[in-house]
Design a protein around this motif. Structure first.
Motif, PDB file in Angstrom:
ATOM      1  N   ASP A  76      64.704 104.650 105.870  1.00 45.68           N
ATOM      2  CA  ASP A  76      65.169 104.789 104.499  1.00 45.68           C
ATOM      3  C   ASP A  76      63.983 104.797 103.542  1.00 45.68           C
ATOM      4  OD1 ASP A  76      64.388 102.116 104.367  1.00 45.68           O
ATOM      5  OD2 ASP A  76      66.437 101.340 104.340  1.00 45.68           O
ATOM      6  N   VAL A  77      64.259 104.760 102.257  1.00 46.59           N
ATOM      7  CA  VAL A  77      63.179 104.817 101.272  1.00 46.59           C
ATOM      8  C   VAL A  77      62.243 103.609 101.414  1.00 46.59           C
ATOM      9  CG1 VAL A  77      64.485 103.717  99.393  1.00 46.59           C
ATOM     10  CG2 VAL A  77      62.629 105.322  98.850  1.00 46.59           C
ATOM     11  N   ILE A  78      62.775 102.471 101.814  1.00 49.56           N
ATOM     12  CA  ILE A  78      61.942 101.280 102.020  1.00 49.56           C
ATOM     13  C   ILE A  78      60.983 101.515 103.180  1.00 49.56           C
ATOM     14  CG2 ILE A  78      61.985  98.836 102.680  1.00 49.56           C
ATOM     15  CD1 ILE A  78      64.765  98.730 101.238  1.00 49.56           C
ATOM     16  N   THR A  79      61.492 102.075 104.257  1.00 54.12           N
ATOM     17  CA  THR A  79      60.668 102.365 105.432  1.00 54.12           C
ATOM     18  C   THR A  79      59.532 103.307 105.064  1.00 54.12           C
ATOM     19  OG1 THR A  79      62.738 102.347 106.724  1.00 54.12           O
ATOM     20  CG2 THR A  79      60.743 103.118 107.837  1.00 54.12           C
ATOM     21  N   TYR A  80      59.902 104.446 104.495  1.00 49.34           N
ATOM     22  CA  TYR A  80      58.892 105.450 104.169  1.00 49.34           C
ATOM     23  C   TYR A  80      57.877 104.923 103.150  1.00 49.34           C
ATOM     24  CZ  TYR A  80      60.983 109.296 106.792  1.00 49.34           C
ATOM     25  OH  TYR A  80      61.432 110.107 107.793  1.00 49.34           O
ATOM     26  N   SER A  81      58.348 104.209 102.152  1.00 54.17           N
ATOM     27  CA  SER A  81      57.423 103.684 101.142  1.00 54.17           C
ATOM     28  C   SER A  81      56.406 102.731 101.752  1.00 54.17           C
ATOM     29  CB  SER A  81      58.199 102.987 100.011  1.00 54.17           C
ATOM     30  OG  SER A  81      59.002 103.916  99.315  1.00 54.17           O
ATOM     31  N   ALA A  82      56.865 101.889 102.674  1.00 50.28           N
ATOM     32  CA  ALA A  82      55.948 100.942 103.324  1.00 50.28           C
ATOM     33  C   ALA A  82      54.942 101.664 104.211  1.00 50.28           C
ATOM     34  CB  ALA A  82      56.738  99.918 104.133  1.00 50.28           C
ATOM     35  N   VAL A  83      55.391 102.665 104.958  1.00 46.03           N
ATOM     36  CA  VAL A  83      54.468 103.407 105.832  1.00 46.03           C
ATOM     37  C   VAL A  83      53.485 104.214 104.980  1.00 46.03           C
ATOM     38  CG1 VAL A  83      54.251 105.110 107.678  1.00 46.03           C
ATOM     39  CG2 VAL A  83      56.127 103.487 107.729  1.00 46.03           C
ATOM     40  N   ILE A  84      53.969 104.821 103.921  1.00 48.70           N
ATOM     41  CA  ILE A  84      53.081 105.582 103.036  1.00 48.70           C
ATOM     42  C   ILE A  84      52.062 104.654 102.390  1.00 48.70           C
ATOM     43  CG2 ILE A  84      53.002 106.873 100.851  1.00 48.70           C
ATOM     44  CD1 ILE A  84      55.658 108.232 101.798  1.00 48.70           C
ATOM     45  N   SER A  85      52.489 103.472 101.998  1.00 46.81           N
ATOM     46  CA  SER A  85      51.561 102.492 101.433  1.00 46.81           C
ATOM     47  C   SER A  85      50.523 102.060 102.474  1.00 46.81           C
ATOM     48  CB  SER A  85      52.338 101.282 100.917  1.00 46.81           C
ATOM     49  OG  SER A  85      51.484 100.373 100.291  1.00 46.81           O
ATOM     50  N   ALA A  86      50.940 101.917 103.723  1.00 53.27           N
ATOM     51  CA  ALA A  86      49.983 101.601 104.798  1.00 53.27           C
ATOM     52  C   ALA A  86      48.977 102.738 104.951  1.00 53.27           C
ATOM     53  CB  ALA A  86      50.721 101.354 106.114  1.00 53.27           C
ATOM     54  N   CYS A  87      49.444 103.978 104.825  1.00 52.45           N
ATOM     55  CA  CYS A  87      48.541 105.133 104.899  1.00 52.45           C
ATOM     56  C   CYS A  87      47.553 105.124 103.742  1.00 52.45           C
ATOM     57  CB  CYS A  87      49.334 106.442 104.894  1.00 52.45           C
ATOM     58  SG  CYS A  87      50.258 106.728 106.412  1.00 52.45           S
ATOM     59  N   GLU A  88      48.044 104.738 102.578  1.00 53.85           N
ATOM     60  CA  GLU A  88      47.167 104.647 101.404  1.00 53.85           C
ATOM     61  C   GLU A  88      46.067 103.620 101.658  1.00 53.85           C
ATOM     62  OE1 GLU A  88      45.733 102.429  98.069  1.00 53.85           O
ATOM     63  OE2 GLU A  88      47.639 101.759  98.900  1.00 53.85           O
ATOM     64  N   LYS A  89      46.437 102.464 102.185  1.00 53.12           N
ATOM     65  CA  LYS A  89      45.441 101.420 102.473  1.00 53.12           C
ATOM     66  C   LYS A  89      44.467 101.858 103.555  1.00 53.12           C
ATOM     67  CE  LYS A  89      47.976  97.467 100.860  1.00 53.12           C
ATOM     68  NZ  LYS A  89      48.556  96.174 101.128  1.00 53.12           N
ATOM     69  N   GLY A  90      44.937 102.702 104.471  1.00 53.97           N
ATOM     70  CA  GLY A  90      44.088 103.178 105.561  1.00 53.97           C
ATOM     71  C   GLY A  90      43.402 104.496 105.258  1.00 53.97           C
ATOM     72  N   SER A  91      43.442 104.925 103.996  1.00 51.17           N
ATOM     73  CA  SER A  91      42.805 106.183 103.555  1.00 51.17           C
ATOM     74  C   SER A  91      43.280 107.377 104.389  1.00 51.17           C
ATOM     75  CB  SER A  91      41.283 106.058 103.607  1.00 51.17           C
ATOM     76  OG  SER A  91      40.859 105.028 102.750  1.00 51.17           O
ATOM     77  N   ARG A  92      44.580 107.442 104.630  1.00 53.53           N
ATOM     78  CA  ARG A  92      45.179 108.534 105.403  1.00 53.53           C
ATOM     79  C   ARG A  92      46.026 109.407 104.471  1.00 53.53           C
ATOM     80  NH1 ARG A  92      45.858 106.404 110.899  1.00 53.53           N
ATOM     81  NH2 ARG A  92      47.054 108.268 111.365  1.00 53.53           N
ATOM     82  N   THR A  93      45.367 110.080 103.532  1.00 55.42           N
ATOM     83  CA  THR A  93      46.048 110.872 102.513  1.00 55.42           C
ATOM     84  C   THR A  93      46.937 111.948 103.121  1.00 55.42           C
ATOM     85  OG1 THR A  93      44.189 110.491 101.029  1.00 55.42           O
ATOM     86  CG2 THR A  93      45.703 112.260 100.431  1.00 55.42           C
ATOM     87  N   ASP A  94      46.416 112.692 104.091  1.00 57.15           N
ATOM     88  CA  ASP A  94      47.199 113.775 104.691  1.00 57.15           C
ATOM     89  C   ASP A  94      48.486 113.242 105.323  1.00 57.15           C
ATOM     90  OD1 ASP A  94      45.282 115.571 103.895  1.00 57.15           O
ATOM     91  OD2 ASP A  94      44.345 115.753 105.872  1.00 57.15           O
ATOM     92  N   THR A  95      48.387 112.115 105.997  1.00 58.55           N
ATOM     93  CA  THR A  95      49.569 111.531 106.634  1.00 58.55           C
ATOM     94  C   THR A  95      50.567 111.073 105.576  1.00 58.55           C
ATOM     95  OG1 THR A  95      48.172 110.804 108.478  1.00 58.55           O
ATOM     96  CG2 THR A  95      50.362 109.818 108.318  1.00 58.55           C
ATOM     97  N   ALA A  96      50.069 110.487 104.489  1.00 56.07           N
ATOM     98  CA  ALA A  96      50.962 110.057 103.407  1.00 56.07           C
ATOM     99  C   ALA A  96      51.723 111.251 102.834  1.00 56.07           C
ATOM    100  CB  ALA A  96      50.163 109.361 102.309  1.00 56.07           C
ATOM    101  N   LEU A  97      51.027 112.359 102.633  1.00 60.28           N
ATOM    102  CA  LEU A  97      51.678 113.564 102.104  1.00 60.28           C
ATOM    103  C   LEU A  97      52.680 114.143 103.100  1.00 60.28           C
ATOM    104  CD1 LEU A  97      48.578 115.190 100.373  1.00 60.28           C
ATOM    105  CD2 LEU A  97      50.618 114.281  99.227  1.00 60.28           C
TER     106      LEU A  97
END
Length: 138
Positions: free
Chosen positions: A89-110
């Motif tokens: 859900d939106v909570i799941t995706y937001s948390a994973v995207i935030s983890a990508c942000e912290k890990g400098s994984r811009t392409d994965t976040a997008l």
């Protein structure tokens, strides 16, 4: 966090079997207490005991990974969640995207932003903030 873990041990010591709600609550407490490793150990333990994690359980574990800057673990849990037939859900995706942000994984976040839209999950302000932050770092 320690209190939640103590209560879980007390429950088990008293012959009571924790269920998915119990595990989800303790994993969430670990997330709030920045105890990523403990959260992941509890997730593994519950599966080993035959207690099936639900979306709430996975969300708590993914948030723990996000808080602990464990990007790969968060991505692995997202994949595992989908393999189990659970809908992120939106909570799941937001948390994973935030983890990508912290890990400098811009392409994965997008990619995750595009995936969630494709799956009919509406991004919210938290989701967009995490993606924008990832783009700033990328």
């Amino acid at each position: 966090t320690d209190t939640a873990l103590d209560l879980l041990a007390e429950m088990e010591g008293g012959g009571l079997d924790p269920n998915v709600v119990t595990y989800s609550a303790v994993i969430s407490a670990c997330e709030k207490g920045s105890r990523t490793d403990t959260a992941l150990e509890l997730l593994a333990e519950m599966k080993q005991r035959g207690v099936e994690p639900n979306a709430i359980t996975y969300n708590a574990a993914i948030r723990a990974c996000e808080k602990g800057s464990r990007t790969d673990s968060a991505l692995d849990l997202l994949a595992e969640m989908k393999q189990q037939g659970l809908e992120p859900d939106v909570i799941t995706y937001s948390a994973v995207i935030s983890a990508c942000e912290k890990g400098s994984r811009t392409d994965t976040a997008l990619e995750l932003l595009a995936e969630m839209k494709q799956r009919g999950v509406e991004p919210n302000a938290i989701t967009y903030s995490a993606v924008i932050s990832a783009c700033e770092k990328g």
